[in-house]
Design an enzyme around this catalytic site. Structure first.
Site, mmCIF file in Angstrom:
data_model
loop_
_atom_site.group_PDB
_atom_site.id
_atom_site.type_symbol
_atom_site.label_atom_id
_atom_site.label_comp_id
_atom_site.label_asym_id
_atom_site.label_seq_id
_atom_site.Cartn_x
_atom_site.Cartn_y
_atom_site.Cartn_z
ATOM 1 N N CYS A 85 0.867 21.356 -31.717
ATOM 2 C CA CYS A 85 -0.296 20.894 -30.894
ATOM 3 C C CYS A 85 -0.615 19.582 -31.401
ATOM 4 O O CYS A 85 -0.190 18.720 -31.389
ATOM 5 C CB CYS A 85 -1.162 21.946 -30.558
ATOM 6 S SG CYS A 85 -2.288 21.396 -29.031
ATOM 7 N N HIS A 202 1.858 27.155 -28.792
ATOM 8 C CA HIS A 202 1.144 27.782 -30.006
ATOM 9 C C HIS A 202 1.859 29.069 -30.489
ATOM 10 O O HIS A 202 1.431 30.176 -29.931
ATOM 11 C CB HIS A 202 -0.211 28.061 -29.836
ATOM 12 C CG HIS A 202 -1.075 26.849 -29.595
ATOM 13 N ND1 HIS A 202 -1.732 26.257 -30.730
ATOM 14 C CD2 HIS A 202 -1.523 26.033 -28.511
ATOM 15 C CE1 HIS A 202 -2.755 24.850 -30.553
ATOM 16 N NE2 HIS A 202 -2.407 24.896 -28.989
ATOM 17 N N GLU A 204 1.527 30.675 -33.181
ATOM 18 C CA GLU A 204 0.422 31.317 -33.946
ATOM 19 C C GLU A 204 -0.441 32.117 -33.057
ATOM 20 O O GLU A 204 -1.140 33.047 -33.544
ATOM 21 C CB GLU A 204 -0.317 30.417 -34.828
ATOM 22 C CG GLU A 204 -1.389 29.754 -34.208
ATOM 23 C CD GLU A 204 -1.376 28.367 -33.474
ATOM 24 O OE1 GLU A 204 0.082 28.324 -33.243
ATOM 25 O OE2 GLU A 204 -2.017 27.756 -33.275
#
Lengths: 225, 79
Positions: A85, A202, A204
């Site tokens: 990002c 994302h 994560e």
């Protein structure tokens, strides 16, 4: 495996990625942007957020911070670098990845889970995925509209440097499945040596079924491998 | 010495903000409006008496930080 997460004023996904890395057995260290030395790292992560409040351009100020010289040196010596990002935006501002991220074409901040397709699974970041595997990963950005010139776009295609493309649930890559207007639905790219990955989604956020899904786990498992 | 730097998106780069502003002005009845591109403006003051040197320095600032040369053009003018 040792990892370092670079933290800027305004980073806000730094702890999420740290949790994900630790869950995947990385020995992780957080590194403040004013540091001039990196701990021994096999992987450096530039996390998401709004470094320096997105002043000037997203990632522009962070891309000139003190620690970045060390990140560039590490990248040139083959260390794995992952920019997520805002981290992707920062990598383009440093020149480690080519192209840039424009404002979303609908001028809106987009926060939703989207489908992306694994375009190349022969890299250090994606070896645990299947080719063309469809993942459901969260995006949350205002400037995710990837843009690059024609020569570079051809190079990305010819050298298999496109990491992920936005698609629909069946894997169709079309304008309808393009959330932000990115050229060729590009959601993530590699550098020529494929040791640097920049991506808007994302991974994560996708490492635990309790809060989402586990589609992001294999990215970290691939790196660990 | 004072300089103005105007940064604009390159011609072939989509400018959604400019487009929205343009559409809104058209809605307000600005019939002769043809095109709007939105950009950034910097006013920069530096301590340098030699104009050529000063312009060189501003140029350097633009290339190193102020402008993303992939998508933006810039123009420097003395104030």
């Amino acid at each position: 495996m040792n990892s370092s997460v670079i933290v800027f004023p305004g980073s806000n996904c730094d702890r999420d990625i740290a949790v994900a890395l630790e869950k995947m057995q990385f020995k992780n260290k957080m590194v403040w942007h004013k540091e001039t030395k990196l701990p021994k790292s096999d992987l450096i992560v530039i996390p998401g957020g709004f470094s320096y409040g997105d002043y000037l351009r997203s990632g522009a100020i962070a891309g000139k911070s003190l620690i970045i010289d060390e990140v560039i040196k590490a990248a040139k010596s083959g260390c794995l670098i992952l920019g997520i990002c805002n981290g992707f935006q920062i990598l383009t501002e440093t020149g480690l990845l080519k192209g840039t991220l424009l404002r979303n074409r609908n001028l809106k901040f987009i926060n939703k889970d989207v489908n992306i397709k694994v375009i190349n699974n022969k890299t250090s970041f994606t070896s645990k995925y299947k080719l063309n595997q469809i993942l459901k990963i969260n995006i949350a950005h205002n400037e995710g509209n990837y843009f690059t010139d024609k020569d570079h776009l051809n190079k990305l295609k010819n050298e298999n440097l496109i990491a992920f493309q936005y698609c629909d649930v069946n894997g169709n890559i079309s304008d309808q499945s393009n959330p932000n207007g990115a050229v060729e639905n590009i959601a993530g790219i590699y550098n020529s040596k494929k040791n640097i990955l920049g991506m808007m989604p994302h991974p994560e956020r996708m490492v635990d079924n309790l809060i989402s899904n586990t589609d992001g786990i294999n990215l970290f498992a691939s790196i660990m491998n | 010495m004072k300089f103005a730097v105007t940064v604009t998106l390159k011609k072939d780069v989509l400018d959604p903000q400019g487009k929205v502003v343009q559409d809104t002005l058209a809605n307000l009845g600005m019939k002769s409006l043809k095109n709007i591109r939105q950009g950034k403006f910097f006013e920069i003051e530096i301590e340098e008496k030699n104009q050529l040197k000063a312009e060189e320095l501003i140029n350097d600032m633009c290339k190193k930080l102020l402008v993303n040369l992939i998508i933006e053009d810039y123009k420097i003018s003395k104030l």
